[in-house]
Design a protein around this motif. Structure first.
Motif, PDB file in Angstrom:
ATOM      1  N   LEU A   1     -25.158 -14.428  11.348  1.00  0.00           N
ATOM      2  CA  LEU A   1     -26.212 -13.621  10.384  1.00  0.00           C
ATOM      3  C   LEU A   1     -26.503 -14.425   9.438  1.00  0.00           C
ATOM      4  O   LEU A   1     -28.025 -14.187   8.961  1.00  0.00           O
ATOM      5  CB  LEU A   1     -25.336 -12.313  10.216  1.00  0.00           C
ATOM      6  CG  LEU A   1     -24.876 -11.435  11.163  1.00  0.00           C
ATOM      7  CD1 LEU A   1     -23.844 -10.460  10.525  1.00  0.00           C
ATOM      8  CD2 LEU A   1     -26.006 -10.693  11.816  1.00  0.00           C
ATOM      9  N   ARG A   2     -25.949 -15.178   8.693  1.00  0.00           N
ATOM     10  CA  ARG A   2     -26.569 -15.881   7.614  1.00  0.00           C
ATOM     11  C   ARG A   2     -27.586 -16.822   7.925  1.00  0.00           C
ATOM     12  O   ARG A   2     -28.591 -16.889   7.449  1.00  0.00           O
ATOM     13  CB  ARG A   2     -25.201 -16.737   6.937  1.00  0.00           C
ATOM     14  CG  ARG A   2     -25.785 -17.542   5.437  1.00  0.00           C
ATOM     15  CD  ARG A   2     -24.527 -17.921   4.800  1.00  0.00           C
ATOM     16  NE  ARG A   2     -23.673 -18.967   5.595  1.00  0.00           N
ATOM     17  CZ  ARG A   2     -23.769 -20.140   6.108  1.00  0.00           C
ATOM     18  NH1 ARG A   2     -25.196 -20.628   5.539  1.00  0.00           N
ATOM     19  NH2 ARG A   2     -23.283 -20.976   6.666  1.00  0.00           N
TER      20      ARG A   2
ATOM     21  N   GLU B   1     -29.511 -16.664  10.658  1.00  0.00           N
ATOM     22  CA  GLU B   1     -30.687 -16.098  11.083  1.00  0.00           C
ATOM     23  C   GLU B   1     -31.592 -15.507   9.842  1.00  0.00           C
ATOM     24  O   GLU B   1     -32.636 -15.431  10.273  1.00  0.00           O
ATOM     25  CB  GLU B   1     -30.134 -14.761  11.703  1.00  0.00           C
ATOM     26  CG  GLU B   1     -29.787 -14.902  13.307  1.00  0.00           C
ATOM     27  CD  GLU B   1     -28.997 -13.555  13.879  1.00  0.00           C
ATOM     28  OE1 GLU B   1     -29.281 -12.612  13.326  1.00  0.00           O
ATOM     29  OE2 GLU B   1     -28.471 -13.760  14.869  1.00  0.00           O
ATOM     30  N   ARG B   2     -31.081 -15.474   8.660  1.00  0.00           N
ATOM     31  CA  ARG B   2     -31.697 -14.929   7.434  1.00  0.00           C
ATOM     32  C   ARG B   2     -32.072 -16.238   6.984  1.00  0.00           C
ATOM     33  O   ARG B   2     -32.869 -16.318   5.746  1.00  0.00           O
ATOM     34  CB  ARG B   2     -30.828 -14.150   6.790  1.00  0.00           C
ATOM     35  CG  ARG B   2     -30.227 -12.771   7.190  1.00  0.00           C
ATOM     36  CD  ARG B   2     -29.028 -12.390   6.208  1.00  0.00           C
ATOM     37  NE  ARG B   2     -29.567 -11.932   4.871  1.00  0.00           N
ATOM     38  CZ  ARG B   2     -30.279 -11.057   4.292  1.00  0.00           C
ATOM     39  NH1 ARG B   2     -30.502 -10.052   5.029  1.00  0.00           N
ATOM     40  NH2 ARG B   2     -30.778 -10.988   3.135  1.00  0.00           N
TER      41      ARG B   2
ATOM     42  N   LEU C   1     -25.452  -9.267   3.406  1.00  0.00           N
ATOM     43  CA  LEU C   1     -26.292  -9.756   4.588  1.00  0.00           C
ATOM     44  C   LEU C   1     -27.122  -8.663   5.253  1.00  0.00           C
ATOM     45  O   LEU C   1     -27.418  -8.822   6.242  1.00  0.00           O
ATOM     46  CB  LEU C   1     -25.123 -10.675   5.823  1.00  0.00           C
ATOM     47  CG  LEU C   1     -24.627 -11.681   5.444  1.00  0.00           C
ATOM     48  CD1 LEU C   1     -23.410 -12.158   6.637  1.00  0.00           C
ATOM     49  CD2 LEU C   1     -25.645 -12.822   5.418  1.00  0.00           C
ATOM     50  N   ASP C   2     -26.970  -7.703   4.564  1.00  0.00           N
ATOM     51  CA  ASP C   2     -27.769  -6.286   4.991  1.00  0.00           C
ATOM     52  C   ASP C   2     -27.301  -5.775   6.179  1.00  0.00           C
ATOM     53  O   ASP C   2     -28.134  -5.245   6.998  1.00  0.00           O
ATOM     54  CB  ASP C   2     -29.225  -6.792   5.018  1.00  0.00           C
ATOM     55  CG  ASP C   2     -29.694  -6.630   3.605  1.00  0.00           C
ATOM     56  OD1 ASP C   2     -29.204  -6.181   2.604  1.00  0.00           O
ATOM     57  OD2 ASP C   2     -30.818  -7.587   3.299  1.00  0.00           O
TER      58      ASP C   2
ATOM     59  N   ASP D   1     -26.271 -18.976  -1.398  1.00  0.00           N
ATOM     60  CA  ASP D   1     -27.511 -17.630  -1.512  1.00  0.00           C
ATOM     61  C   ASP D   1     -26.384 -16.379  -1.117  1.00  0.00           C
ATOM     62  O   ASP D   1     -26.373 -15.469  -2.041  1.00  0.00           O
ATOM     63  CB  ASP D   1     -28.437 -17.747  -0.706  1.00  0.00           C
ATOM     64  CG  ASP D   1     -29.499 -18.811  -0.720  1.00  0.00           C
ATOM     65  OD1 ASP D   1     -29.430 -19.371  -1.919  1.00  0.00           O
ATOM     66  OD2 ASP D   1     -30.072 -19.441   0.027  1.00  0.00           O
ATOM     67  N   THR D   2     -25.632 -16.292   0.034  1.00  0.00           N
ATOM     68  CA  THR D   2     -25.082 -15.079   0.275  1.00  0.00           C
ATOM     69  C   THR D   2     -23.933 -14.831  -0.524  1.00  0.00           C
ATOM     70  O   THR D   2     -23.355 -13.797  -0.792  1.00  0.00           O
ATOM     71  CB  THR D   2     -24.396 -15.326   2.042  1.00  0.00           C
ATOM     72  OG1 THR D   2     -25.783 -15.681   2.917  1.00  0.00           O
ATOM     73  CG2 THR D   2     -23.637 -14.317   2.448  1.00  0.00           C
TER      74      THR D   2
ATOM     75  N   GLU E   1     -30.398 -18.594   5.114  1.00  0.00           N
ATOM     76  CA  GLU E   1     -29.653 -18.316   3.962  1.00  0.00           C
ATOM     77  C   GLU E   1     -28.745 -19.745   3.758  1.00  0.00           C
ATOM     78  O   GLU E   1     -27.998 -20.073   4.868  1.00  0.00           O
ATOM     79  CB  GLU E   1     -28.889 -17.317   3.371  1.00  0.00           C
ATOM     80  CG  GLU E   1     -30.073 -16.146   3.248  1.00  0.00           C
ATOM     81  CD  GLU E   1     -29.285 -14.840   2.854  1.00  0.00           C
ATOM     82  OE1 GLU E   1     -28.195 -15.048   2.342  1.00  0.00           O
ATOM     83  OE2 GLU E   1     -29.939 -13.903   2.683  1.00  0.00           O
TER      84      GLU E   1
END
Length: 112
Positions: free
Chosen positions: A33-34, A36-37, A77-78, A43-44, A39
């Motif tokens: 997920l990180r 894919e963003r 990660l929304d 950041d996360t 980041e």
């Protein structure tokens, strides 16, 4: 004198790989997920309120994070906890359905 009758030898079952741990599957999902963003760990981690080192250890399956920590990282990660958990379950099911795992189960069933 009595005759010695050899006992049957136990059937050796094929070696099977251990099932993945929840923390490993969770870490893999969080890392994906990180990425894919687009980041970085920092950041996360900053948004989640954890150190980058701790987030790295979660992603590598070295830590058993509390539910609060998992919620914080998921929020950073929304994704919701339900979405994250469902994704981890899907990943675990996909691993269990892989040809190697099915072949292993079939071998065990035949041995029984």
């Amino acid at each position: 004198m009595a005759e010695i009758i050899p006992l049957p030898r136990p059937v050796a079952l094929p070696a099977r790989e251990p099932e993945p741990l929840w923390r490993d599957a969770l870490g893999d999902r969080l890392r994906r997920l990180r990425h894919e963003r687009g980041e970085r760990l920092t950041d996360t981690a900053d948004r989640a309120g954890v150190s980058p080192q701790y987030l790295s250890e979660i992603e590598r399956g070295l830590k058993e994070p509390s539910s609060e920590m998992i919620a914080a990282v998921a929020g950073a990660l929304d994704v919701t906890l339900i979405e994250l958990t469902a994704g981890v379950v899907d990943d675990l099911r996909a691993r269990a359905a892989s040809p190697a795992a099915v072949g292993c189960r079939a071998s065990l069933a035949l041995a029984a």
